[in-house]
Design a protein around this motif. Structure first.
Motif, PDB file in Angstrom:
ATOM      1  N   MET A  48       0.767  -1.334  -0.048  1.00 33.58           N
ATOM      2  CA  MET A  48       0.074  -0.050  -0.120  1.00 33.58           C
ATOM      3  C   MET A  48       0.707   1.255   0.230  1.00 33.58           C
ATOM      4  O   MET A  48       0.288   2.241  -0.552  1.00 33.58           O
ATOM      5  N   HIS A  66     -11.744   5.693   3.755  1.00 32.33           N
ATOM      6  CA  HIS A  66     -10.383   4.788   3.270  1.00 32.33           C
ATOM      7  C   HIS A  66      -9.270   6.080   2.978  1.00 32.33           C
ATOM      8  O   HIS A  66      -9.299   7.236   2.824  1.00 32.33           O
ATOM      9  N   LEU A  70      -5.840   3.152  -1.081  1.00 30.89           N
ATOM     10  CA  LEU A  70      -6.788   2.057  -1.193  1.00 30.89           C
ATOM     11  C   LEU A  70      -7.776   2.718  -2.217  1.00 30.89           C
ATOM     12  O   LEU A  70      -8.280   1.682  -3.069  1.00 30.89           O
ATOM     13  N   ASN A 102     -15.678  -2.165  -2.444  1.00 30.72           N
ATOM     14  CA  ASN A 102     -14.156  -1.816  -2.312  1.00 30.72           C
ATOM     15  C   ASN A 102     -13.605  -2.706  -3.352  1.00 30.72           C
ATOM     16  O   ASN A 102     -12.443  -3.219  -3.185  1.00 30.72           O
ATOM     17  N   HIS A 107      -7.780  -7.030   2.664  1.00 31.82           N
ATOM     18  CA  HIS A 107      -6.865  -6.990   3.885  1.00 31.82           C
ATOM     19  C   HIS A 107      -6.385  -8.108   4.816  1.00 31.82           C
ATOM     20  O   HIS A 107      -5.498  -8.448   5.211  1.00 31.82           O
ATOM     21  N   ALA A 115      -2.215  -5.364   0.289  1.00 33.36           N
ATOM     22  CA  ALA A 115      -3.482  -5.505  -0.055  1.00 33.36           C
ATOM     23  C   ALA A 115      -3.652  -6.755  -1.224  1.00 33.36           C
ATOM     24  O   ALA A 115      -2.716  -6.626  -1.911  1.00 33.36           O
TER      25      ALA A 115
END
Lengths: 252, 252
Positions: A48, A66, A70, A102, A107, A115
């Motif tokens: 990430m 978020h 992300l 999403n 995760h 991720a």
């Protein structure tokens, strides 16, 4: 099964796990594999901290809880994002055609700060896995790649198919007859999703470490159409007025 | 299993079918029963010719391909009906809280001219069936009453739970940890629906005549909350913009 790392031979992992469990595949068996291990083996894991968020991601992130990183990943994985919703979840239509929260980015069961994305082409991943397992086991097994998704109008996630090879994902009963000899007109059963739901009961959602389930005794129909039959075209959507919170139906 | 008639003792039918199949229930087993046989035993079968259609049903029937009689039954079984849709199906919110096509009224595997409604109180039907089976088998088994429903955004019907007793319908993973010790924040799994989907694979949708499936080896969590945890409140709906055909999301 042990931890799967990018570049690992997933078929070898599964084959070893089968041997360790004393499972010998037979003709007619099928295999359900959690997408997470497929994605890990295929390197669909993102650090990430390395994601560069663009202005659209920064703007959308302000409307949700978020991070911009992300949000950027969700945008990258989606064809379409839907207007921001009060629970801070971005609903989108994934590039593969699924509508989910999403963009199915995960995760849990990922190392800290990483991720996991869906495989690039899960139907193709399923085909490769089937071929690699056939080399080892001598049995050509249909493979389903599963994820757990939320759903409109009901609480709780369930196992669904995001990848499929070797079996008919949606079984067509049209033209068959019932106990009274009446012709069935509409029944089409999403057996690929039902098989993934059944497997999900054995996989669990936490630290169970069971990412693959062998199903024996289900009389599947062979087919090579992948998951396409599970993807509803928006113009075939029947539930949309029922999902709409702004406009209720007719109160009785 | 043979044909079930109104007033029949369903537990006796199931018990006889278990004996005939050589199945002996054990502690930890659970039973999935198709709502259709529960409804038949409870007399929730309607002779369509005897239904009196009111003016609202006559009006709505003109907009669909349904008869006024079927439309009246749908109105009687619903809290709310949604605006008429181009495929001639009436979507409604059933009095039990489920949103589904034609109020889950069923014609297949019903004698000609008859329609089968959902049980009046399927959670209560499940409790009665559990008690009646315990008398015969000595084992108190959780009971799920299943139906197959269509779903928004995906093709194909799947098995879902409309009645439940003795087990936690939605399993809560919140607070548990994953393989990396991270806390799970949102996972709630609709295991009652997954169990019904698994059973549906054994039941089929045509003339298979398998309306009850015993599931062994699933470590359920005992609970007496019925199907309430599966019912989403409209204000918790996340998918509504994604279901809306009139207004697309943001194209990427």
């Amino acid at each position: 099964m042990g931890e799967v790392a990018p570049g690992d031979d997933l078929a070898e992992h599964i084959w070893k796990a089968m041997e360790a469990s004393g499972v010998t595949p037979e003709q007619g068996d099928l295999l359900v594999v959690a997408h997470k291990v497929v994605s890990k083996a295929e390197g669909r894991v993102v650090n990430m901290a390395e994601v560069q968020a663009g202005p659209e991601a920064v703007r959308l992130a302000e409307e949700t809880s978020h991070t911009p990183q992300l949000t950027q990943l969700i945008l990258d994985e989606s064809r379409e994002v839907y207007p921001y919703h009060d629970r801070g979840i971005l609903m989108s239509r994934h590039r593969l055609g699924w509508t989910c929260a999403n963009a199915a980015i995960d995760h849990s069961n990922a190392p800290q700060g990483q991720a996991i994305l869906l495989p690039l082409d899960p139907d193709e991943s399923a085909r490769r896995l089937r071929a690699a397992l056939e080399e080892r086991t001598g049995v050509s097994m249909p493979v389903l790649i599963s994820d757990t998704h939320g759903r409109p109008l009901r609480e709780g996630i369930i196992g669904i198919a995001v990848g499929c090879c070797g079996l008919e994902a949606v079984k067509n009963y049209v033209g068959r007859t019932d106990r009274f000899g009446q012709r069935l007109n509409v029944s089409r059963e999403a057996v690929a999703d039902e098989l993934c739901s059944a497997a999900s009961l054995c996989m669990g959602q936490a630290d169970e470490s069971v990412p693959a389930v062998l199903i024996r005794g289900y009389a599947y129909t062979p087919a090579e159409t992948g998951t396409a039959p599970l993807k509803r075209k928006p113009e075939r959507e029947l539930f949309h007025p029922a999902c709409d919170k702004r406009e209720g139906g007719e109160q009785l």
